[in-house]
Design a protein around this motif. Structure first.
Motif, PDB file in Angstrom:
ATOM      1  N   LYS A 494       0.892  -1.169   0.000  1.00  0.00           N
ATOM      2  CA  LYS A 494       0.000   0.000   0.000  1.00  0.00           C
ATOM      3  C   LYS A 494       0.922   1.208   0.000  1.00  0.00           C
ATOM      4  CE  LYS A 494      -4.197  -1.239   2.447  1.00  0.00           C
ATOM      5  NZ  LYS A 494      -4.929  -1.158   3.703  1.00  0.00           N
ATOM      6  N   TYR A 500      -1.150   3.724  -4.276  1.00  0.00           N
ATOM      7  CA  TYR A 500      -2.162   3.765  -3.212  1.00  0.00           C
ATOM      8  C   TYR A 500      -2.124   5.104  -2.483  1.00  0.00           C
ATOM      9  CZ  TYR A 500      -4.197   2.985   1.399  1.00  0.00           C
ATOM     10  OH  TYR A 500      -4.933   3.111   2.539  1.00  0.00           O
ATOM     11  N   SER A 502      -5.196   6.739   0.173  1.00  0.00           N
ATOM     12  CA  SER A 502      -6.600   6.680   0.601  1.00  0.00           C
ATOM     13  C   SER A 502      -7.271   8.047   0.540  1.00  0.00           C
ATOM     14  CB  SER A 502      -6.700   6.107   2.014  1.00  0.00           C
ATOM     15  OG  SER A 502      -6.048   6.983   2.915  1.00  0.00           O
ATOM     16  N   ASN A 503      -6.478   9.098   0.342  1.00  0.00           N
ATOM     17  CA  ASN A 503      -7.074  10.438   0.285  1.00  0.00           C
ATOM     18  C   ASN A 503      -7.259  10.974  -1.133  1.00  0.00           C
ATOM     19  OD1 ASN A 503      -7.288  10.833   3.141  1.00  0.00           O
ATOM     20  ND2 ASN A 503      -5.044  10.880   3.151  1.00  0.00           N
ATOM     21  N   ASP A 505      -9.288  10.074  -4.665  1.00  0.00           N
ATOM     22  CA  ASP A 505     -10.288   9.199  -5.301  1.00  0.00           C
ATOM     23  C   ASP A 505      -9.652   8.453  -6.466  1.00  0.00           C
ATOM     24  OD1 ASP A 505     -12.162  10.036  -3.544  1.00  0.00           O
ATOM     25  OD2 ASP A 505     -12.964  11.612  -4.844  1.00  0.00           O
ATOM     26  N   HIS A 507      -7.522   6.057  -6.168  1.00  0.00           N
ATOM     27  CA  HIS A 507      -6.211   5.510  -5.803  1.00  0.00           C
ATOM     28  C   HIS A 507      -6.333   4.504  -4.650  1.00  0.00           C
ATOM     29  CE1 HIS A 507      -3.477   8.580  -7.930  1.00  0.00           C
ATOM     30  NE2 HIS A 507      -4.698   8.796  -8.332  1.00  0.00           N
ATOM     31  N   GLU A 508      -7.507   3.840  -4.590  1.00  0.00           N
ATOM     32  CA  GLU A 508      -7.739   2.892  -3.508  1.00  0.00           C
ATOM     33  C   GLU A 508      -6.839   1.657  -3.684  1.00  0.00           C
ATOM     34  OE1 GLU A 508     -10.208   3.993  -5.550  1.00  0.00           O
ATOM     35  OE2 GLU A 508     -11.077   5.510  -4.211  1.00  0.00           O
ATOM     36  N   TYR A 509      -6.672   0.917  -2.589  1.00  0.00           N
ATOM     37  CA  TYR A 509      -5.839  -0.285  -2.649  1.00  0.00           C
ATOM     38  C   TYR A 509      -6.469  -1.286  -3.617  1.00  0.00           C
ATOM     39  CZ  TYR A 509      -2.928  -4.189  -1.305  1.00  0.00           C
ATOM     40  OH  TYR A 509      -2.046  -5.228  -1.332  1.00  0.00           O
ATOM     41  N   ARG A 511      -6.306  -0.965  -6.888  1.00  0.00           N
ATOM     42  CA  ARG A 511      -6.320  -0.333  -8.224  1.00  0.00           C
ATOM     43  C   ARG A 511      -4.894   0.064  -8.556  1.00  0.00           C
ATOM     44  NH1 ARG A 511     -11.489   3.591  -8.464  1.00  0.00           N
ATOM     45  NH2 ARG A 511     -10.914   3.583 -10.659  1.00  0.00           N
TER      46      ARG A 511
END
Ligand SMILES: Cc1cc2nc3c(=O)[nH]c(=O)nc-3n(C[C@H](O)[C@H](O)[C@H](O)COP(=O)(O)OP(=O)(O)OC[C@H]3O[C@@H](n4cnc5c(N)ncnc54)[C@H](O)[C@@H]3O)c2cc1C
Length: 542
Positions: A494, A500, A502-503, A505, A507-509, A511
């Motif tokens: 991650k 990755y 998380s902040n 859009d 770029h979530e784990y 993808r």
């Protein structure tokens, strides 16, 4: 006195965007050729990363003398690095020194951001819209916009309601706030936080660290460089840069290739003890190569580092909280630290497990966690990383052939040719952008500039007005980049290497974004040199 650039001029042969390490060297090469070129820089000075990140503890993890430019004997002879790992103020001074040595400010326009650029197929030129209302045209655009130049703030409710001071370390005020007697919160425990926390702990009355995922970290082992040692380094520069060129990471550290299975557990430990007490990325890059590819080797080494953490943190429960469980050592870029773990032994430092009790919101007084506890602060520091690799590109509305937008092309991750050009976006070259071998950056930057400059010379010599990238050459390169993720455990990380965040859009784990070329510096340099020698195979000229 340095002449200022003429802001009424609206047409250039080359526009360089960004005046960090990459933009400075690129404009030097163009100035030497007498090309009609300018640099557009959003900041009010040169330096990029080292202009912006002024937080306490900010410094290189690269040995200083491997971070400086190698292209000029004059610079190598004159500059004295005072620490093995240079702190931010000295690095900024160095980049100012380079700029002034070659009188480059006359080509640089500061305080101006490129907002949009469109390729005009009728004239084979780019048109750039700037945030000061001007429009410039040019034949070529070279981006030097940085891979870690767009900070990301966390998506936490109430962030704007806080009554105290709050900022990302990238925006640490140039007139630094006093931390004396202050209650400070640090949110995040990535590389920046790991540098910052020991420094803040020394000054602040109270420091509370909100940790969602711990990171592995190992000692930097920094020290001053004496005049005698600097003289010795100067005498060895050729050898130093030669080592950087042949090592996969562009550092003086070369991997141990004895073979994991060929050495005993005692021999492994011997190496690790030596590396843990040695400087810089040795612990990561002089290690056995199997650590990066083999789960068992990685687990054994991770346990070694976990034990080191246990030895350094007084409270055994706290030590366990600081040991990562979701990834092994070295599959993410390893933060290096100076007293990070010992900071938690201080009475004024508290760790909050933000995975167990997540932050619910920021309040006017401080931070409210979901167990109903509100902690009050004077300062909140959001160490929440960067929109890495593609962030700076996404912030510019780039339109190529047929109105295609780069943002759309890269929605699922960067797509490039050699990390240097992009199909459908003619006359655009990237320096140290996505999909290059992300090594010790200045080494990779010099490689990029030394490839892009001769490309332009080749075009001028042949009377070409336009280059574009063949779609199949780009596809093959991306397939190769994907292939080079396969052998490495880092493909599971991650981290910004896998895109990755998380902040941000999208770029979530899971993808996965193919942000870097994992084949290492030497292989990358050989590959791009081959294409250049073959009349820039993969590029189409007209
Ligand atoms: C805290 C930190 C520590 C680091 N430590 C190391 C290290 O130890 N070793 C290492 O190799 N690398 C390190 N890096 C990576 C570092 O970014 C590179 O070493 C190097 O500084 C990159 O230089 P650059 O010129 O490519 O980009 P940058 O230094 O990021 O410069 C890009 C410039 O482009 C400008 N820009 C961007 N978009 C626009 C626009 N639209 N219009 C106008 N201007 C624009 C920005 O303002 C910025 O000045 C670190 C990064 C950070 C954030």
């Amino acid at each position: 006195m340095t002449a200022m650039p003429d802001r009424t001029q609206s047409d250039y042969e080359v526009v360089v965007i960004g005046a960090g390490v990459a933009g400075i060297y690129q404009i030097k090469r163009l100035a030497d050729l007498g090309v009609n070129a300018t640099v557009l820089e959003a900041n009010d000075g040169v330096g990029g990363t080292w202009y912006n990140n002024r937080y306490p503890g900010a410094r290189f993890d690269s040995e200083s003398y491997t971070y400086g430019y190698s292209f000029s004997q004059e610079l190598l002879d004159e500059w004295h690095w005072t620490e093995l790992f240079s702190p931010q103020p000295e690095t900024l001074k160095y980049l100012d020194f380079v700029t002034d040595t070659f009188d480059l400010r006359r080509f640089m326009q500061f305080g101006v951001r490129v907002e949009a650029m469109t390729f005009d197929e009728a004239t084979d030129t780019w048109s750039l819209r700037l945030d000061d209302g001007r429009t410039l045209t040019c034949r070529f655009v070279i981006t030097a916009v940085g891979v870690l130049s767009m900070p990301t703030m966390p998506q936490i409710e109430g962030i704007d309601t806080f009554d105290g001071l709050s900022f990302h370390p990238f925006d640490w005020p140039h007139d630094p706030p006093s931390l004396d007697g202050k209650r400070v919160a640090v949110i995040g425990t990535g590389a920046t936080a790991i540098q910052l926390i020991p420094e803040v702990a020394k000054e602040a009355a109270e420091l509370t660290v909100f940790q969602r995922r711990p990171n592995w970290a190992a000692p930097l082992n920094n020290r001053p460089i004496s005049d005698e040692e600097m003289a010795d380094i100067r005498a060895r520069y050729d050898d130093i840069f030669e080592r950087c060129t042949r090592s996969p990471g562009g550092f003086v550290h070369e991997p141990d290739r004895r073979g994991w299975d060929n050495v005993s557990a005692e021999e492994r430990r011997e190496l690790w003890d030596r590396l843990y007490d040695g400087p810089g990325f040795g612990i990561w890059l002089q290690n056995f190569v199997e650590i990066f590819m083999d789960e068992d080797a990685n687990a054994e080494f991770s346990e070694y580092i976990a034990d080191r953490i246990r030895q350094r943190v007084d409270d055994p429960e706290l030590a366990e909280q600081l040991i990562p469980r979701d990834h092994g050592f070295g599959i993410q870029r390893v933060p290096l630290e100076s007293g990070y773990f010992e900071a938690y032994n201080r009475d004024n430092v508290t760790l909050v497990d933000a995975a167990e009790t997540p932050i619910e919101r920021i309040t006017p007084a401080g931070v409210l966690t979901d167990d109903g506890t509100e902690r009050e602060f004077d300062i909140i520091v959001y160490c929440t990383g960067f929109d890495a690799f593609t962030g700076a590109f996404d912030r510019i509305d780039i339109q190529g052939v047929g109105g295609q937008r780069l943002r759309a092309k890269w929605a699922e991750g960067p797509i490039t040719y050699l990390g240097l050009t992009i199909s459908g976006f003619p006359n655009l070259a990237m320096l140290a952008g996505p999909q290059i071998a992300a090594t010790n950056f200045p080494r990779a930057i010099e490689t990029s500039v030394d490839w892009v400059t001769p490309l332009l010379e080749y075009m001028w010599a042949h009377g070409h007005r336009r280059f574009d990238t063949a779609a199949d050459a780009e596809r093959e390169w991306c397939e190769h980049v994907a292939e080079m993720y396969e052998p490495f455990l880092l493909r599971k990380a991650k981290s910004w290497i896998t895109g990755y965040n998380s902040n941000v859009d999208g770029h979530e784990y899971g993808r996965m974004r193919l942000n870097v070329y994992n084949g290492g510096g030497p292989k990358y340099a050989a590959l791009i040199a081959e294409r250049a020698a073959d009349d820039y195979e993969g590029l189409e000229f007209s």
